[in-house]
Design an enzyme around this catalytic site. Structure first.
Site, PDB file in Angstrom:
ATOM      1  N   ASN A 252      55.773  69.581  82.388  1.00  0.00           N
ATOM      2  CA  ASN A 252      55.879  69.303  80.817  1.00  0.00           C
ATOM      3  C   ASN A 252      53.779  70.144  81.069  1.00  0.00           C
ATOM      4  O   ASN A 252      52.747  69.530  81.786  1.00  0.00           O
ATOM      5  CB  ASN A 252      55.474  68.016  80.394  1.00  0.00           C
ATOM      6  CG  ASN A 252      54.947  67.910  79.330  1.00  0.00           C
ATOM      7  OD1 ASN A 252      54.082  68.372  79.111  1.00  0.00           O
ATOM      8  ND2 ASN A 252      55.459  66.699  78.440  1.00  0.00           N
TER       9      ASN A 252
ATOM     10  N   CYS B 119      50.324  66.613  72.987  1.00  0.00           N
ATOM     11  CA  CYS B 119      50.906  67.650  73.520  1.00  0.00           C
ATOM     12  C   CYS B 119      51.427  68.468  72.219  1.00  0.00           C
ATOM     13  O   CYS B 119      52.499  69.668  72.037  1.00  0.00           O
ATOM     14  CB  CYS B 119      52.403  67.245  73.833  1.00  0.00           C
ATOM     15  SG  CYS B 119      52.490  65.955  75.447  1.00  0.00           S
TER      16      CYS B 119
ATOM     17  N   HIS C 240      57.706  72.353  72.485  1.00  0.00           N
ATOM     18  CA  HIS C 240      57.076  71.540  73.628  1.00  0.00           C
ATOM     19  C   HIS C 240      57.831  71.096  74.480  1.00  0.00           C
ATOM     20  O   HIS C 240      59.316  70.997  74.264  1.00  0.00           O
ATOM     21  CB  HIS C 240      56.383  69.848  72.695  1.00  0.00           C
ATOM     22  CG  HIS C 240      55.695  69.416  73.901  1.00  0.00           C
ATOM     23  ND1 HIS C 240      55.127  70.572  75.020  1.00  0.00           N
ATOM     24  CD2 HIS C 240      55.694  67.759  74.687  1.00  0.00           C
ATOM     25  CE1 HIS C 240      54.609  69.519  76.547  1.00  0.00           C
ATOM     26  NE2 HIS C 240      55.671  68.261  75.347  1.00  0.00           N
TER      27      HIS C 240
HETATM   28  O1  UT7 Z   1      54.731  65.678  76.296  1.00  0.00           O
HETATM   29  C1  UT7 Z   1      54.747  64.357  75.894  1.00  0.00           C
HETATM   30  C2  UT7 Z   1      56.147  63.499  75.059  1.00  0.00           C
HETATM   31  N1  UT7 Z   1      56.656  63.073  76.805  1.00  0.00           N
HETATM   32  C3  UT7 Z   1      58.362  63.174  76.978  1.00  0.00           C
HETATM   33  O2  UT7 Z   1      58.589  63.386  75.588  1.00  0.00           O
HETATM   34  C4  UT7 Z   1      58.855  62.602  77.257  1.00  0.00           C
HETATM   35  C5  UT7 Z   1      59.935  61.327  77.186  1.00  0.00           C
HETATM   36  N2  UT7 Z   1      60.233  60.656  78.635  1.00  0.00           N
HETATM   37  C6  UT7 Z   1      61.532  61.098  78.994  1.00  0.00           C
HETATM   38  O3  UT7 Z   1      61.589  62.481  79.208  1.00  0.00           O
HETATM   39  C7  UT7 Z   1      61.959  60.696  79.627  1.00  0.00           C
HETATM   40  O4  UT7 Z   1      61.668  59.009  78.888  1.00  0.00           O
HETATM   41  C8  UT7 Z   1      61.916  60.592  81.191  1.00  0.00           C
HETATM   42  C9  UT7 Z   1      62.011  60.812  82.023  1.00  0.00           C
HETATM   43  C10 UT7 Z   1      59.930  59.864  81.390  1.00  0.00           C
HETATM   44  C11 UT7 Z   1      62.432  59.288  81.846  1.00  0.00           C
HETATM   45  O5  UT7 Z   1      64.091  58.956  82.393  1.00  0.00           O
HETATM   46  P1  UT7 Z   1      65.138  58.066  81.542  1.00  0.00           P
HETATM   47  O6  UT7 Z   1      66.360  58.974  81.358  1.00  0.00           O
HETATM   48  O7  UT7 Z   1      64.477  57.404  80.380  1.00  0.00           O
HETATM   49  O8  UT7 Z   1      64.782  56.899  82.327  1.00  0.00           O
HETATM   50  P2  UT7 Z   1      64.221  55.236  82.964  1.00  0.00           P
HETATM   51  O9  UT7 Z   1      62.581  55.484  82.115  1.00  0.00           O
HETATM   52  O10 UT7 Z   1      65.055  54.875  82.118  1.00  0.00           O
HETATM   53  O11 UT7 Z   1      64.595  55.176  84.096  1.00  0.00           O
HETATM   54  C12 UT7 Z   1      66.002  55.114  84.580  1.00  0.00           C
HETATM   55  C13 UT7 Z   1      65.846  54.458  85.501  1.00  0.00           C
HETATM   56  C14 UT7 Z   1      65.285  53.828  86.511  1.00  0.00           C
HETATM   57  O12 UT7 Z   1      65.848  52.946  87.222  1.00  0.00           O
HETATM   58  P3  UT7 Z   1      66.381  51.382  87.293  1.00  0.00           P
HETATM   59  O13 UT7 Z   1      65.426  50.216  86.251  1.00  0.00           O
HETATM   60  O14 UT7 Z   1      67.637  51.564  85.785  1.00  0.00           O
HETATM   61  O15 UT7 Z   1      66.983  50.909  88.230  1.00  0.00           O
HETATM   62  C15 UT7 Z   1      63.857  53.624  87.210  1.00  0.00           C
HETATM   63  O16 UT7 Z   1      63.031  52.840  87.784  1.00  0.00           O
HETATM   64  O17 UT7 Z   1      65.801  55.738  86.392  1.00  0.00           O
HETATM   65  C16 UT7 Z   1      63.957  55.255  87.660  1.00  0.00           C
HETATM   66  N3  UT7 Z   1      63.076  56.474  87.287  1.00  0.00           N
HETATM   67  C17 UT7 Z   1      63.325  56.883  88.831  1.00  0.00           C
HETATM   68  N4  UT7 Z   1      64.143  57.188  89.499  1.00  0.00           N
HETATM   69  C18 UT7 Z   1      63.680  58.886  90.172  1.00  0.00           C
HETATM   70  C19 UT7 Z   1      62.354  56.798  87.200  1.00  0.00           C
HETATM   71  N5  UT7 Z   1      61.244  58.103  87.400  1.00  0.00           N
HETATM   72  C20 UT7 Z   1      61.932  57.632  88.255  1.00  0.00           C
HETATM   73  C21 UT7 Z   1      61.562  59.003  89.456  1.00  0.00           C
HETATM   74  N6  UT7 Z   1      62.891  59.224  90.322  1.00  0.00           N
HETATM   75  N7  UT7 Z   1      60.612  59.870  89.450  1.00  0.00           N
END
Ligand code: UT7
Length: 400
Positions: free
Chosen positions: A293, A128, A263
């Site tokens: 993204n 990215c 980005h």
């Molecule tokens: O371009 C390259 C650079 N990439 C980035 O910058 C991405 C950086 N990361 C992010 O933007 C975030 O980490 C994400 C958007 C990918 C994830 O957000 P988060 O707030 O870090 O969520 P998480 O991975 O900590 O997950 C929180 C909860 C989990 O459930 P539990 O374990 O708390 O019960 C996940 O299983 O949300 C759940 N979850 C979802 N729920 C509904 C994860 N993905 C989803 C989803 N829909 N799509």
């Protein structure tokens, strides 16, 4: 509002040559996939996706579209704005993580389709951050005096490498391309500074394996993998640091930056950067809600929309910042201002570009036919030689 910057004297170019963006263009697939559509594929919902990322929808390439076709369309539009002929391009760089092939490069395909017969071309892999890396490479070549004109493209078909069963990644990404034309000028401004960084220690946090990689069962693994929370922490740490470094190198102040074109990964990353930099969020360009993204394509797409929306004016200072797989990150500061002669698209230029694309298509077809004919003769020639030798032997035998 940014301070009056007319008094500022940014760091001058050592050669007296400056690299200006004189053309810009974007191309995205027509097919829109909303968060509700996504919810029919994986267990998710619009509320979760929008509140955690800011994304509402993304574009998904059709079967006929590819990284190269999207990049080609974006480049055509950028040439149109710059009013530059393909034959005047010296270099084409495509920043992409989803190239058509490992080789030939996507840049080579686009070079051929444009009819850019005097251009070199290569793909650049920095995930990215790739567009900022590529723009820096092209700007350095221009400032050194070795080339005059470069086309820098960020193009991706992320939908082809996503794991559509992993809701942690598939909801984030989309397809598209953006391109700029970079041109040498003695007018001060253009690309002023760049900061490129990499930390391979985080290579396993965000990865798309090649088709050489197999799992324990021997099956090919070629899907994107990401540890989202770690990448999130990394991104919020590096974005503000590297923008500050690029601003220092450019010899200006943070408050002079009129617009940051980052980005487009996650709205929460931009909110965190705005807080840390003490800059209003409205000085960050964002369109993550409509495209998700798009990796290396996200900055040039956001730039095009910022220009379209009238958010960029002559002499404005802009900052680009990319971050992602590698881990890699990159910031750049530039002063906007299209040098005079390039400002109007001429009808003659338009016609000559169309002619170049048509001739390129025909040259490509004719070359293929020529190669097929030559291969055909190569195949039959050994037999022809054998028949000829046999004939001579018979004749000699008869003589004897
Ligand atoms: O371009 C390259 C650079 N990439 C980035 O910058 C991405 C950086 N990361 C992010 O933007 C975030 O980490 C994400 C958007 C990918 C994830 O957000 P988060 O707030 O870090 O969520 P998480 O991975 O900590 O997950 C929180 C909860 C989990 O459930 P539990 O374990 O708390 O019960 C996940 O299983 O949300 C759940 N979850 C979802 N729920 C509904 C994860 N993905 C989803 C989803 N829909 N799509």
């Amino acid at each position: 509002m940014a301070s009056n910057k007319k008094h500022l004297t940014p760091t001058p170019s050592a050669t007296g040559i400056y690299a200006h963006i004189v053309g810009w263009g974007m191309a995205v697939p027509e097919n829109i996939m909303t968060n509700d559509d996504m919810a029919s594929i994986v267990e998710t919902n619009d509320e979760w996706i929008h509140s955690r990322t800011g994304i509402r929808e993304r574009r998904i390439a059709s079967e006929k579209e590819s990284t190269a076709t999207l990049g080609y369309r974006a480049a055509q539009r950028a040439l149109e704005v710059a009013d530059i002929l393909p034959v005047d391009i010296d270099l084409i760089i495509v920043a992409t993580s989803t190239p058509e092939h490992i080789f030939p490069s996507t840049a080579s395909l686009i070079q051929d389709w444009l009819g850019a017969s005097k251009a070199g071309g290569f793909d650049l892999s920095a995930a990215c951050s790739g567009f900022v890396y590529a723009l820096n490479m092209a700007a350095q070549s221009i400032k050194s005096g070795s080339i005059q004109t470069a086309v820098v493209i960020g193009a991706e078909t992320m939908s082809r490498v996503l794991d559509w069963q992993d809701r942690g990644t598939c909801i984030l990404f989309g397809d598209g391309a953006g391109a700029v034309v970079l041109r040498a000028s003695t007018q001060q401004g253009g690309i002023l500074s760049s900061v490129l960084r990499s930390d391979g220690g985080g290579a396993d946090l965000l990865c798309i394996p090649t088709n050489n990689v197999r799992d324990l069962n021997g099956h090919k693994v070629q899907k994107m993998f990401m540890v989202g929370s770690e990448v999130f922490k990394f991104a919020t740490r590096v974005v503000n640091q590297s923008i500050r470094e690029a601003v220092d190198l450019a010899g200006i102040q943070l408050e002079d930056i009129d617009l940051i074109v980052p980005h487009q990964a996650n709205m929460r990353i931009l909110q965190s950067a705005a807080r840390k930099l003490k800059i209003d969020l409205d000085r960050f360009m964002s369109n993550v809600d409509r495209y998700g993204n798009t990796s290396a394509a996200s900055i040039p797409i956001a730039l095009c929309e910022a220009v379209e929306q009238g958010r960029i004016h002559d002499n404005d200072y802009l900052a680009f910042v990319g971050f992602g797989g590698g881990l890699s990150w990159a910031s750049m500061v530039l002063q906007w201002g299209v040098p005079e002669p390039e400002q109007h698209t001429t009808r003659l230029g338009q016609q000559r570009r169309q002619l170049s694309y048509t001739l390129a298509r025909w040259r490509n077809r004719i070359n293929k036919v020529r190669r097929n004919v030559s291969q055909f003769f190569n195949r039959i020639r050994p037999n022809a030689g054998r028949i000829f030798r046999l004939q001579r032997k018979i004749e000699q035998d008869e003589i004897l």
